[in-house]
Design a protein around this motif. Structure first.
Motif, PDB file in Angstrom:
ATOM      1  N   VAL A 185       0.840  -1.199   0.000  1.00  0.00           N
ATOM      2  CA  VAL A 185       0.000   0.000   0.000  1.00  0.00           C
ATOM      3  C   VAL A 185       0.874   1.247   0.000  1.00  0.00           C
ATOM      4  CG1 VAL A 185      -1.709   1.332   1.300  1.00  0.00           C
ATOM      5  CG2 VAL A 185      -1.893  -1.162   1.184  1.00  0.00           C
ATOM      6  N   THR A 186       0.531   2.192  -0.857  1.00  0.00           N
ATOM      7  CA  THR A 186       1.182   3.501  -0.875  1.00  0.00           C
ATOM      8  C   THR A 186       0.139   4.553  -0.559  1.00  0.00           C
ATOM      9  OG1 THR A 186       2.795   2.801  -2.541  1.00  0.00           O
ATOM     10  CG2 THR A 186       2.489   5.165  -2.243  1.00  0.00           C
ATOM     11  N   ASP A 187       0.279   5.205   0.582  1.00  0.00           N
ATOM     12  CA  ASP A 187      -0.670   6.243   0.988  1.00  0.00           C
ATOM     13  C   ASP A 187      -0.430   7.525   0.193  1.00  0.00           C
ATOM     14  OD1 ASP A 187      -1.966   4.755   3.153  1.00  0.00           O
ATOM     15  OD2 ASP A 187      -0.009   4.885   4.129  1.00  0.00           O
ATOM     16  N   ILE A 188      -1.520   8.252  -0.075  1.00  0.00           N
ATOM     17  CA  ILE A 188      -1.441   9.476  -0.873  1.00  0.00           C
ATOM     18  C   ILE A 188      -1.941  10.651  -0.042  1.00  0.00           C
ATOM     19  CG2 ILE A 188      -2.125  10.589  -3.027  1.00  0.00           C
ATOM     20  CD1 ILE A 188      -2.944   7.809  -4.024  1.00  0.00           C
ATOM     21  N   PRO A 189      -1.150  11.701   0.115  1.00  0.00           N
ATOM     22  CA  PRO A 189      -1.641  12.893   0.805  1.00  0.00           C
ATOM     23  C   PRO A 189      -2.841  13.484   0.057  1.00  0.00           C
ATOM     24  CG  PRO A 189       0.753  12.967   0.551  1.00  0.00           C
ATOM     25  CD  PRO A 189       0.267  11.829  -0.281  1.00  0.00           C
ATOM     26  N   ALA A 214      11.995  -3.035  -1.879  1.00  0.00           N
ATOM     27  CA  ALA A 214      12.612  -2.456  -3.069  1.00  0.00           C
ATOM     28  C   ALA A 214      12.087  -1.058  -3.327  1.00  0.00           C
ATOM     29  CB  ALA A 214      12.345  -3.350  -4.285  1.00  0.00           C
ATOM     30  N   ALA A 215      10.801  -0.845  -3.118  1.00  0.00           N
ATOM     31  CA  ALA A 215      10.222   0.476  -3.338  1.00  0.00           C
ATOM     32  C   ALA A 215      10.805   1.483  -2.363  1.00  0.00           C
ATOM     33  CB  ALA A 215       8.703   0.407  -3.191  1.00  0.00           C
ATOM     34  N   LYS A 216      11.022   1.052  -1.112  1.00  0.00           N
ATOM     35  CA  LYS A 216      11.595   1.952  -0.117  1.00  0.00           C
ATOM     36  C   LYS A 216      12.997   2.382  -0.519  1.00  0.00           C
ATOM     37  CE  LYS A 216       9.064   0.159   3.893  1.00  0.00           C
ATOM     38  NZ  LYS A 216       9.201  -0.454   5.223  1.00  0.00           N
ATOM     39  N   LYS A 217      13.819   1.416  -0.931  1.00  0.00           N
ATOM     40  CA  LYS A 217      15.188   1.733  -1.301  1.00  0.00           C
ATOM     41  C   LYS A 217      15.229   2.690  -2.482  1.00  0.00           C
ATOM     42  CE  LYS A 217      17.255  -2.550   0.401  1.00  0.00           C
ATOM     43  NZ  LYS A 217      17.953  -3.793   0.031  1.00  0.00           N
ATOM     44  N   ARG A 218      14.338   2.485  -3.447  1.00  0.00           N
ATOM     45  CA  ARG A 218      14.355   3.330  -4.627  1.00  0.00           C
ATOM     46  C   ARG A 218      13.996   4.764  -4.264  1.00  0.00           C
ATOM     47  NH1 ARG A 218      12.574   0.100  -7.710  1.00  0.00           N
ATOM     48  NH2 ARG A 218      10.402   0.208  -7.080  1.00  0.00           N
ATOM     49  N   SER A 219      12.991   4.955  -3.400  1.00  0.00           N
ATOM     50  CA  SER A 219      12.588   6.299  -3.020  1.00  0.00           C
ATOM     51  C   SER A 219      13.727   7.023  -2.326  1.00  0.00           C
ATOM     52  CB  SER A 219      11.361   6.234  -2.099  1.00  0.00           C
ATOM     53  OG  SER A 219      10.237   5.765  -2.801  1.00  0.00           O
ATOM     54  N   ARG A 220      14.429   6.318  -1.441  1.00  0.00           N
ATOM     55  CA  ARG A 220      15.534   6.955  -0.736  1.00  0.00           C
ATOM     56  C   ARG A 220      16.666   7.293  -1.692  1.00  0.00           C
ATOM     57  NH1 ARG A 220      14.881   2.550   3.242  1.00  0.00           N
ATOM     58  NH2 ARG A 220      13.564   3.298   4.932  1.00  0.00           N
ATOM     59  N   ARG A 221      16.958   6.362  -2.623  1.00  0.00           N
ATOM     60  CA  ARG A 221      18.073   6.571  -3.524  1.00  0.00           C
ATOM     61  C   ARG A 221      17.825   7.754  -4.445  1.00  0.00           C
ATOM     62  NH1 ARG A 221      18.371   1.795  -5.084  1.00  0.00           N
ATOM     63  NH2 ARG A 221      17.179   1.888  -7.007  1.00  0.00           N
ATOM     64  N   GLN A 222      16.588   7.917  -4.904  1.00  0.00           N
ATOM     65  CA  GLN A 222      16.274   9.009  -5.803  1.00  0.00           C
ATOM     66  C   GLN A 222      16.045  10.318  -5.063  1.00  0.00           C
ATOM     67  OE1 GLN A 222      12.862   7.547  -7.903  1.00  0.00           O
ATOM     68  NE2 GLN A 222      14.065   6.283  -9.297  1.00  0.00           N
ATOM     69  N   GLY A 223      15.912  10.236  -3.752  1.00  0.00           N
ATOM     70  CA  GLY A 223      15.693  11.439  -2.982  1.00  0.00           C
ATOM     71  C   GLY A 223      14.335  12.056  -3.227  1.00  0.00           C
ATOM     72  N   ALA A 224      13.369  11.271  -3.694  1.00  0.00           N
ATOM     73  CA  ALA A 224      12.050  11.800  -4.013  1.00  0.00           C
ATOM     74  C   ALA A 224      11.232  11.979  -2.747  1.00  0.00           C
ATOM     75  CB  ALA A 224      11.325  10.851  -4.967  1.00  0.00           C
ATOM     76  N   ALA A 225      10.388  13.005  -2.749  1.00  0.00           N
ATOM     77  CA  ALA A 225       9.526  13.259  -1.597  1.00  0.00           C
ATOM     78  C   ALA A 225       8.256  12.430  -1.724  1.00  0.00           C
ATOM     79  CB  ALA A 225       9.194  14.744  -1.517  1.00  0.00           C
ATOM     80  N   LEU A 226       8.428  11.126  -1.869  1.00  0.00           N
ATOM     81  CA  LEU A 226       7.303  10.218  -2.026  1.00  0.00           C
ATOM     82  C   LEU A 226       7.240   9.299  -0.815  1.00  0.00           C
ATOM     83  CD1 LEU A 226       7.787   9.200  -5.765  1.00  0.00           C
ATOM     84  CD2 LEU A 226       6.144  10.828  -4.861  1.00  0.00           C
ATOM     85  N   PRO A 227       6.034   8.951  -0.351  1.00  0.00           N
ATOM     86  CA  PRO A 227       5.940   8.058   0.803  1.00  0.00           C
ATOM     87  C   PRO A 227       6.368   6.654   0.427  1.00  0.00           C
ATOM     88  CG  PRO A 227       3.776   8.392  -0.140  1.00  0.00           C
ATOM     89  CD  PRO A 227       4.711   9.313  -0.876  1.00  0.00           C
ATOM     90  N   GLU A 228       6.833   5.919   1.417  1.00  0.00           N
ATOM     91  CA  GLU A 228       7.263   4.556   1.169  1.00  0.00           C
ATOM     92  C   GLU A 228       6.065   3.618   1.197  1.00  0.00           C
ATOM     93  OE1 GLU A 228      10.045   3.940   4.250  1.00  0.00           O
ATOM     94  OE2 GLU A 228      11.647   5.073   3.279  1.00  0.00           O
TER      95      GLU A 228
END
Length: 302
Positions: free
Chosen positions: A138-142, A212-226
């Motif tokens: 699940v990916t929560d959306i503001p 994998a999704a968590k690692k990608r978000s951190r690596r890209q530095g995107a302001a996206l929730p994990e």
């Protein structure tokens, strides 16, 4: 210059003996893997018995799909242990490729089965069905996100979910608060995207696709929730398949479901799950889209 070339092989002769092209031997010469014994004044290349034996090793290793760097390293340090090591390395590489292809095969088979199921889906009829528990990504959306931002969340979720494990669901769906859907007069807001996941062996650890999704978000530095692991609760669900687009048909869908709940003495017991069955993968005509609504319900006293 050599007085005679009788005991040497021309490039054409050597190429024919191993079933390779003359260009391959010229390439090996350019990269320093195998050079001729000598080149005559007229430009002909001549190879000795020694080069024949070297080429025998090279071609056999190439038939095992060994890389040029691995072959070069083996030729420089040729012994039983070195051969055993490069064979073991190649075996591990092959097993990894086999595992990847097996996963790809499962995905292909799953998509084919999904297509068969989609052909038999009946639209417009509300049914009740008990569903088992499933793991979800699940990916929560503001709620403040606009249309473009929501597409970015969708892409991040879909990429993270499908990169490691084939999802159990047909595609990425979305979660809507049932109260907003059933009683609001405006378009219900998607609060999260979800995908069904295989059950992990270690139930305390999140599925690898979520990680994998968590690692990608951190690596890209995107302001996206994990993405997070969640549970699709087991229980009684109201199920409705419909044609068209959810966000243009939500009002009449909500009215039909409200009437059904009243008639059968039911009430909503959780969020609404919206799962596309037939979408842009299968048609450009949005009126031909097919979507499944799953609403957890519970009986109430009449």
């Amino acid at each position: 210059m050599r007085e005679t070339t009788d005991n040497f092989f021309t490039i054409g002769e050597l190429a024919d003996m191993f079933g390779i092209s003359k260009q391959t031997l010229q390439y090996y010469d350019r990269i320093g893997l195998l050079s001729p014994e000598f080149i005559s004044e007229n430009g002909y290349r001549h190879y000795s018995i020694h080069q024949y034996l070297e080429l025998d090793v090279i071609t056999r290793l190439r038939k095992l799909h060994m890389s040029i760097p691995h072959i070069r390293a083996y030729l420089e340090q040729r012994n039983e242990s070195s051969l055993e090591q490069i064979l073991l390395d190649k075996e591990q590489e092959c097993r990894a490729v086999i595992a990847e292809n097996e996963q790809l095969l499962r995905k292909l088979q799953f998509i084919q089965e999904s297509l068969k199921e989609c052909r038999h889906e009946i639209c417009g009829t509300i049914t009740l069905r008990h569903y088992p528990e499933h793991f979800l990504s699940v990916t929560d959306i503001p709620e403040t996100e606009d249309g473009k931002g929501r597409i970015m969340f969708y892409a991040e979720h879909a990429l993270g979910t499908t990169s490691a494990n084939p999802p159990l669901g047909r595609t990425t769906g979305w979660i809507v608060r049932s109260g907003e859907f059933l009683h609001a007069r405006q378009v219900p807001v998607t609060r999260a995207y979800f995908s069904f996941l295989p059950e992990p062996k270690d139930k305390e650890a999140p599925p690898s696709s979520v990680t994998a999704a968590k690692k990608r978000s951190r690596r890209q530095g995107a302001a996206l929730p994990e993405s997070r692991r969640a549970i699709f609760p087991a229980g009684l669900y109201l199920s409705l398949n419909f044609q068209g687009v959810f966000f243009t048909r939500y009002a009449d869908l909500a009215a039909s479901i409200r009437d059904f709940l009243v008639q059968h003495h039911l009430q909503e017991a959780g969020d609404l799950y919206v799962l596309p069955l037939k979408n842009h993968w299968l048609t450009r005509n949005t009126a031909a889209y097919v979507t499944k609504l799953l609403l957890p319900v519970q009986h109430i006293a009449p």
